[in-house]
Design an enzyme around this catalytic site. Sequence first.
Site, PDB file in Angstrom:
ATOM      1  N   VAL A  90       0.843  -1.193   0.000  1.00 35.39           N
ATOM      2  CA  VAL A  90       0.000   0.000   0.000  1.00 35.39           C
ATOM      3  C   VAL A  90       0.878   1.242   0.000  1.00 35.39           C
ATOM      4  O   VAL A  90       1.838   1.344   0.764  1.00 35.39           O
ATOM      5  CB  VAL A  90      -0.925   0.007   1.242  1.00 35.39           C
ATOM      6  N   CYS A  91       0.522   2.188  -0.854  1.00 34.14           N
ATOM      7  CA  CYS A  91       1.271   3.444  -0.960  1.00 34.14           C
ATOM      8  C   CYS A  91       0.334   4.604  -0.660  1.00 34.14           C
ATOM      9  O   CYS A  91      -0.379   5.076  -1.545  1.00 34.14           O
ATOM     10  CB  CYS A  91       1.880   3.582  -2.354  1.00 34.14           C
TER      11      CYS A  91
END
Length: 169
Positions: A90-91
Amino acid sequence: MAGTGYGAELLRRQLNDLSRNPPDTFSVGLPDEDNIYEWDIMLMGPESTLYEGGFFKAKLKFPSDFPNMPPEMTFVSEMWHPNVYEGGKVCISILHPPGEDAYNSQESADERWRPILGVEQIIISVISMLSDPNDESPANLDAAVQWRNDLKGFKRRVRQVIQKSQDDC
């Protein structure tokens, strides 16, 4: 890594709080009771979003210097989203190290990790990310392009991801 010290104690308290008062939208647990630094997450796709009905497995890995540095969240379940790398990482800003980033002027220090944040805030941010992708700073360029240029195809792909998540439960 059994975990001693302030970070481990903080994580134990957060795990206990989330276990005693579980939110409706996700659940947490430890894959190894002896390692407080790695958590399993089951995230329900948020209502009224493209991901509604999905059951997404993820991992949170906390660094030894938590809470000074953020954990890393990775979807174990397949995920098609502009802010999730192909490998599932996840960014989002809240998971970026504290301070200013000379290479990313779109993101202020206020949006990045701060030691006062906890697991619940991380998960709420991820739920918000699912509801409202940021295609200005994508981790998955193909998903971002499809989100912008072929929303019908993007929705079809997300429905496939949701079906797979349901089959895997």
